[in-house]
Design an enzyme around this catalytic site. Sequence first.
Site, short mmCIF file in Angstrom:
data_model
loop_
_atom_site.label_atom_id
_atom_site.label_comp_id
_atom_site.label_asym_id
_atom_site.label_seq_id
_atom_site.Cartn_x
_atom_site.Cartn_y
_atom_site.Cartn_z
N TYR A 38 -2.33 -7.88 -3.44
CA TYR A 38 -2.14 -6.51 -2.91
C TYR A 38 -1.65 -6.56 -1.47
CZ TYR A 38 -3.55 -2.19 -0.53
OH TYR A 38 -3.57 -1.06 0.27
N LYS B 272 1.94 -5.30 0.31
CA LYS B 272 2.00 -4.31 1.39
C LYS B 272 2.69 -4.91 2.62
CE LYS B 272 0.50 -0.63 1.42
NZ LYS B 272 1.10 0.67 0.97
N THR C 168 -1.72 -0.90 5.56
CA THR C 168 -3.15 -1.23 5.53
C THR C 168 -3.49 -2.36 6.50
OG1 THR C 168 -4.81 -2.30 4.11
CG2 THR C 168 -2.55 -2.65 3.49
N ASP C 169 -4.73 -2.39 6.92
CA ASP C 169 -5.20 -3.50 7.77
C ASP C 169 -5.16 -4.84 7.03
OD1 ASP C 169 -7.34 -2.95 6.02
OD2 ASP C 169 -8.87 -2.83 7.59
N GLU C 170 -5.13 -4.76 5.67
CA GLU C 170 -5.21 -6.00 4.88
C GLU C 170 -3.98 -6.89 5.08
OE1 GLU C 170 -6.98 -5.51 1.02
OE2 GLU C 170 -7.93 -3.63 1.62
P1 NAD Z 1 -4.38 5.68 -4.99
O1 NAD Z 1 -4.34 4.50 -5.90
O2 NAD Z 1 -5.52 6.61 -5.04
O3 NAD Z 1 -3.05 6.57 -5.24
C1 NAD Z 1 -1.78 6.02 -5.40
C2 NAD Z 1 -0.85 7.13 -5.91
O4 NAD Z 1 0.49 6.57 -6.01
C3 NAD Z 1 -1.22 7.66 -7.30
O5 NAD Z 1 -1.13 9.07 -7.30
C4 NAD Z 1 -0.17 7.05 -8.20
O6 NAD Z 1 0.12 7.83 -9.34
C5 NAD Z 1 1.04 6.95 -7.27
N1 NAD Z 1 1.98 5.89 -7.67
C6 NAD Z 1 1.69 4.58 -7.94
N2 NAD Z 1 2.81 3.94 -8.28
C7 NAD Z 1 3.83 4.83 -8.20
C8 NAD Z 1 5.23 4.76 -8.41
N3 NAD Z 1 5.82 3.62 -8.81
N4 NAD Z 1 5.99 5.87 -8.22
C9 NAD Z 1 5.39 7.03 -7.86
N5 NAD Z 1 4.08 7.17 -7.65
C10 NAD Z 1 3.30 6.08 -7.81
O7 NAD Z 1 -4.16 5.07 -3.55
P2 NAD Z 1 -4.77 5.55 -2.13
O8 NAD Z 1 -6.09 4.91 -1.95
O9 NAD Z 1 -4.62 7.03 -2.01
O10 NAD Z 1 -3.75 4.82 -1.14
C11 NAD Z 1 -2.56 5.47 -0.71
C12 NAD Z 1 -1.80 4.56 0.22
O11 NAD Z 1 -2.61 4.23 1.34
C13 NAD Z 1 -1.39 3.24 -0.41
O12 NAD Z 1 -0.08 2.93 0.03
C14 NAD Z 1 -2.40 2.24 0.13
O13 NAD Z 1 -1.84 0.94 0.21
C15 NAD Z 1 -2.66 2.83 1.49
N6 NAD Z 1 -4.00 2.51 2.08
C16 NAD Z 1 -5.13 2.76 1.35
C17 NAD Z 1 -6.37 2.52 1.92
C18 NAD Z 1 -7.65 2.83 1.17
O14 NAD Z 1 -8.73 2.55 1.68
N7 NAD Z 1 -7.60 3.42 -0.03
C19 NAD Z 1 -6.46 2.00 3.22
C20 NAD Z 1 -5.28 1.76 3.93
C21 NAD Z 1 -4.05 2.03 3.34
P1 TYD Z 2 -12.73 -2.17 -2.13
O1 TYD Z 2 -13.23 -0.76 -2.16
O2 TYD Z 2 -12.16 -2.73 -3.40
O3 TYD Z 2 -11.68 -2.26 -0.93
P2 TYD Z 2 -10.93 -3.56 -0.29
O4 TYD Z 2 -11.10 -4.70 -1.20
O5 TYD Z 2 -9.50 -3.10 -0.26
O6 TYD Z 2 -11.54 -3.75 1.04
O7 TYD Z 2 -13.91 -3.13 -1.69
C1 TYD Z 2 -14.58 -2.96 -0.46
C2 TYD Z 2 -15.54 -4.11 -0.32
O8 TYD Z 2 -16.54 -4.01 -1.34
C3 TYD Z 2 -14.89 -5.47 -0.52
O9 TYD Z 2 -15.51 -6.41 0.35
C4 TYD Z 2 -15.21 -5.82 -1.96
C5 TYD Z 2 -16.57 -5.17 -2.17
N1 TYD Z 2 -16.85 -4.72 -3.55
C6 TYD Z 2 -18.02 -5.13 -4.19
O10 TYD Z 2 -18.84 -5.88 -3.62
N2 TYD Z 2 -18.26 -4.68 -5.45
C7 TYD Z 2 -17.40 -3.89 -6.12
O11 TYD Z 2 -17.67 -3.52 -7.29
C8 TYD Z 2 -16.21 -3.45 -5.45
C9 TYD Z 2 -15.22 -2.56 -6.12
C10 TYD Z 2 -15.99 -3.90 -4.16
#
Ligand code: NAD
Ligand code: TYD
Length: 347
Positions: A148, A152, A123-125
């Site tokens: 988080y 990562k 992630t960019d984070e």
């Molecule tokens: P999500 O929370 O929707 O899904 C996570 C999945 O991982 C779930 O199906 C969960 O059951 C499974 N899981 C969690 N712990 C586990 C374990 N110990 N063993 C096996 N399975 C397990 O997450 P997402 O939003 O789909 O993100 C997927 C990946 O992408 C993550 O690694 C996250 O850090 C990365 N990512 C997410 C975003 C975003 O915007 N959502 C952006 C950049 C990177």
């Molecule tokens: P989020 O979807 O939790 O992603 P991330 O924190 O990983 O970027 O949040 C996106 C942005 O929205 C972040 O600046 C936090 C803000 N946010 C709110 O203002 N209200 C909310 O209820 C949530 C979930 C997020």
Amino acid sequence: MLVTGGAGFIGSCYLRLVRRLRPDDLVVNVDVLTYAGNLENIQELAHDPGYRFVRADIRDQQTVTAALRQHDIEVIVNFAAESHVDRSVASAEPFLDTNVGGTLRLLEAARAAKVKRFVQISTDEVYGSLGSTGAFEESTPMAPRSPYAASKAAADHFVAAFHHTHGLDTVITRCSNNYGPYQFPEKLIPLMILNAFDGKALPVYGDGMQVRDWIHVEDHCQAIDLAVTRAAPGAVYNIGAENERPNMDVVRAILKLTGRDESLIRHVTDRPGHDRRYAMNATRIRRDLGWSPGHDFEHGLADTVTWFRENSGWCERVRSGTYRSYYDDQYAARLSAAGGNDSEGVP
Ligand code: NAD
Ligand code: TYD
């Protein structure tokens, strides 16, 4: 290929993509099904002969190694993670366990089974927070600020260490904020869409001028697949679609798309340590792998609102049970302190 976390938001999108792109290859999904894992997200694969599901924790090295050997796995793509910043603020331990410990166990399993490539979805984070200008590059030093992001970043360091120390062929992709179908409604966009449908208050943290760089999940998955199939060993790629938006703009756009007005907005107590701005420079993946995003944010957001409207059964099911108590813990006190109850503003 073995994909972990394939029942989550991004992993399920990636599974659908690889089955479409390479129908003759086998793909195994290892997922323990946490609150965020949902087999409904990949229902269409349930009877696909090229797909297998193994319900297991990525920390269970024995089961994972057995699956790698049984299916002659060449590539692991690791999506499995605890993925929500607010939950990491409330309790960091599961983030350490899965994101760091789980990734380390998977790396060991990959080595033991002589897997050809290990792809880490990051992630960019990990880069921290930006001021009002500039963008993260792959060379930007990691400076995580939330639990988080710290977990990562630690995982990324282990992946890089296994490349340098053990010669494992690894690739790391770091993407900005995703949105799209099947996103769990703890994240900003689906949470705001569903609350707006219901005429409920929209909890904006602080002033709402924090900036995120949005990408449609399908564009992210296309980029990941290019990295999986074409990146050089040890490569790191930033992924982002140059869609920077302050949260307030996103919330206002959702209100417009759902036919609601701004009286639903509540500015609530900010997230502790809230990162102000993320922005990705994705020149490397555009240039080296020829990737470009196919969705513009306005259409992508409108389609996402439509998807959530048309999939009310899915929404009801994911918001039942433990989601209710999570939502109350996270928002009830904040919303009442902001001077409105959860349903205030219903027209
Ligand atoms: P999500 O929370 O929707 O899904 C996570 C999945 O991982 C779930 O199906 C969960 O059951 C499974 N899981 C969690 N712990 C586990 C374990 N110990 N063993 C096996 N399975 C397990 O997450 P997402 O939003 O789909 O993100 C997927 C990946 O992408 C993550 O690694 C996250 O850090 C990365 N990512 C997410 C975003 C975003 O915007 N959502 C952006 C950049 C990177
Ligand atoms: P989020 O979807 O939790 O992603 P991330 O924190 O990983 O970027 O949040 C996106 C942005 O929205 C972040 O600046 C936090 C803000 N946010 C709110 O203002 N209200 C909310 O209820 C949530 C979930 C997020």
